[in-house]
Design a protein around this motif. Structure first.
Motif, PDB file in Angstrom:
ATOM      1  N   TYR A  26       0.685  -1.209  -0.050  1.00  0.00           N
ATOM      2  CA  TYR A  26       0.059  -0.090   0.112  1.00  0.00           C
ATOM      3  C   TYR A  26       0.771   1.128   0.030  1.00  0.00           C
ATOM      4  O   TYR A  26       1.818   1.311   0.557  1.00  0.00           O
ATOM      5  CB  TYR A  26      -1.046   0.065   1.225  1.00  0.00           C
ATOM      6  N   ASP A  27       0.696   2.152  -0.585  1.00  0.00           N
ATOM      7  CA  ASP A  27       1.284   3.526  -1.237  1.00  0.00           C
ATOM      8  C   ASP A  27       0.799   4.496   0.254  1.00  0.00           C
ATOM      9  O   ASP A  27      -0.353   5.286   0.216  1.00  0.00           O
ATOM     10  CB  ASP A  27       0.738   3.997  -2.239  1.00  0.00           C
ATOM     11  N   ALA A  31      -1.152  11.237  -1.167  1.00  0.00           N
ATOM     12  CA  ALA A  31      -1.822  10.935  -2.441  1.00  0.00           C
ATOM     13  C   ALA A  31      -2.207   9.547  -2.517  1.00  0.00           C
ATOM     14  O   ALA A  31      -3.376   9.367  -3.189  1.00  0.00           O
ATOM     15  CB  ALA A  31      -0.721  11.222  -3.613  1.00  0.00           C
ATOM     16  N   GLY A  32      -1.585   8.484  -1.886  1.00  0.00           N
ATOM     17  CA  GLY A  32      -2.120   7.320  -1.762  1.00  0.00           C
ATOM     18  C   GLY A  32      -3.241   7.066  -1.121  1.00  0.00           C
ATOM     19  O   GLY A  32      -4.289   6.384  -1.517  1.00  0.00           O
ATOM     20  N   ASP A  35      -6.049   8.500  -3.122  1.00  0.00           N
ATOM     21  CA  ASP A  35      -6.383   7.430  -4.135  1.00  0.00           C
ATOM     22  C   ASP A  35      -7.796   6.589  -3.524  1.00  0.00           C
ATOM     23  O   ASP A  35      -8.817   6.271  -4.364  1.00  0.00           O
ATOM     24  CB  ASP A  35      -5.454   6.577  -4.876  1.00  0.00           C
ATOM     25  N   THR A  36      -7.317   6.162  -2.489  1.00  0.00           N
ATOM     26  CA  THR A  36      -8.442   5.314  -1.624  1.00  0.00           C
ATOM     27  C   THR A  36      -9.638   5.871  -1.527  1.00  0.00           C
ATOM     28  O   THR A  36     -10.634   5.238  -1.771  1.00  0.00           O
ATOM     29  CB  THR A  36      -7.737   4.640  -0.353  1.00  0.00           C
ATOM     30  N   GLU A  38     -10.927   8.500  -2.945  1.00  0.00           N
ATOM     31  CA  GLU A  38     -11.560   8.935  -4.363  1.00  0.00           C
ATOM     32  C   GLU A  38     -12.253   7.532  -4.903  1.00  0.00           C
ATOM     33  O   GLU A  38     -13.391   7.685  -5.300  1.00  0.00           O
ATOM     34  CB  GLU A  38     -10.585   9.420  -5.275  1.00  0.00           C
ATOM     35  N   ALA A  39     -11.518   6.397  -4.904  1.00  0.00           N
ATOM     36  CA  ALA A  39     -12.150   5.008  -5.239  1.00  0.00           C
ATOM     37  C   ALA A  39     -13.261   4.937  -4.263  1.00  0.00           C
ATOM     38  O   ALA A  39     -14.307   4.147  -5.135  1.00  0.00           O
ATOM     39  CB  ALA A  39     -10.972   4.088  -5.163  1.00  0.00           C
ATOM     40  N   ASP A  42     -16.174   6.827  -5.443  1.00  0.00           N
ATOM     41  CA  ASP A  42     -16.743   6.549  -6.723  1.00  0.00           C
ATOM     42  C   ASP A  42     -17.543   5.093  -6.954  1.00  0.00           C
ATOM     43  O   ASP A  42     -18.453   5.317  -7.389  1.00  0.00           O
ATOM     44  CB  ASP A  42     -15.403   6.392  -7.919  1.00  0.00           C
ATOM     45  N   HIS A  63      -5.631  16.926  -1.544  1.00  0.00           N
ATOM     46  CA  HIS A  63      -5.331  16.178  -2.724  1.00  0.00           C
ATOM     47  C   HIS A  63      -6.904  15.842  -3.674  1.00  0.00           C
ATOM     48  O   HIS A  63      -6.808  16.198  -4.761  1.00  0.00           O
ATOM     49  CB  HIS A  63      -4.658  14.812  -2.616  1.00  0.00           C
ATOM     50  N   LEU A  64      -7.807  15.415  -2.823  1.00  0.00           N
ATOM     51  CA  LEU A  64      -9.037  15.543  -3.501  1.00  0.00           C
ATOM     52  C   LEU A  64      -9.528  16.671  -4.290  1.00  0.00           C
ATOM     53  O   LEU A  64     -10.102  16.700  -5.222  1.00  0.00           O
ATOM     54  CB  LEU A  64     -10.028  14.965  -2.616  1.00  0.00           C
ATOM     55  N   ARG A  67      -7.541  17.596  -7.378  1.00  0.00           N
ATOM     56  CA  ARG A  67      -7.790  16.738  -8.441  1.00  0.00           C
ATOM     57  C   ARG A  67      -9.011  16.995  -9.081  1.00  0.00           C
ATOM     58  O   ARG A  67      -8.890  16.917 -10.532  1.00  0.00           O
ATOM     59  CB  ARG A  67      -7.834  15.354  -7.995  1.00  0.00           C
TER      60      ARG A  67
END
Length: 137
Positions: A26-27, A31-32, A35-36, A38-39, A42, A63-64, A67
């Motif tokens: 896991y990042d 930012a990582g 990503d989680t 945001e996913a 979605d 970050h969200l 973006r």
């Protein structure tokens, strides 16, 4: 807020009651983590939203917001730094990276120093078998 909107408050990976993925899978960067989130948004069909930013999670929300600004209805910020004066000595390595974002100014693995420090701290936290929020010292 819940009276006029749908409130969704997920724990970030490795925090609260969420799973603690291994650092090799896991990042663990802001930012990582974004990503989680945001996913997740979605997947559950959230297209536009307010973002409540608090403490350590504030950079994830930033970050969200940067973006996809068209998805953001507003920001609610509590105890989240967005100005240089609010950053103390623990941020010195991040400031050095901001001043020199070139490959020579990055930490190990090509990551920014701030992300690298966060990753090291998260690794130590996981290695000690602890869960929950990391606390600044």
């Amino acid at each position: 807020m819940a009276e006029v909107s749908r409130v969704i408050a997920p724990d970030l990976p490795g925090f609260g009651f969420s799973a603690v993925p291994g650092v090799d899978s896991y990042d663990y960067t802001f930012a990582g983590l974004a990503d989680t989130v945001e996913a997740f948004l979605d997947r559950i069909g959230v297209r536009k939203f307010f973002v409540y930013l608090h403490d350590f999670g504030a950079p994830v929300g930033y970050h969200l917001a940067t973006r996809h600004p068209e998805r953001i209805l507003g920001l609610i910020v509590q105890n989240g730094n967005a100005h240089e004066e609010g950053l103390g000595a623990p941020w010195n390595s991040a400031r050095a990276f901001w001043a020199d974002p070139s490959p020579g100014g990055r930490g190990p693995g090509g990551r920014g120093r701030a992300d690298h420090l966060f990753r090291l701290r998260q690794q130590a936290h996981v290695a000690q078998g602890r869960r929950g929020h990391l606390h600044r010292r």
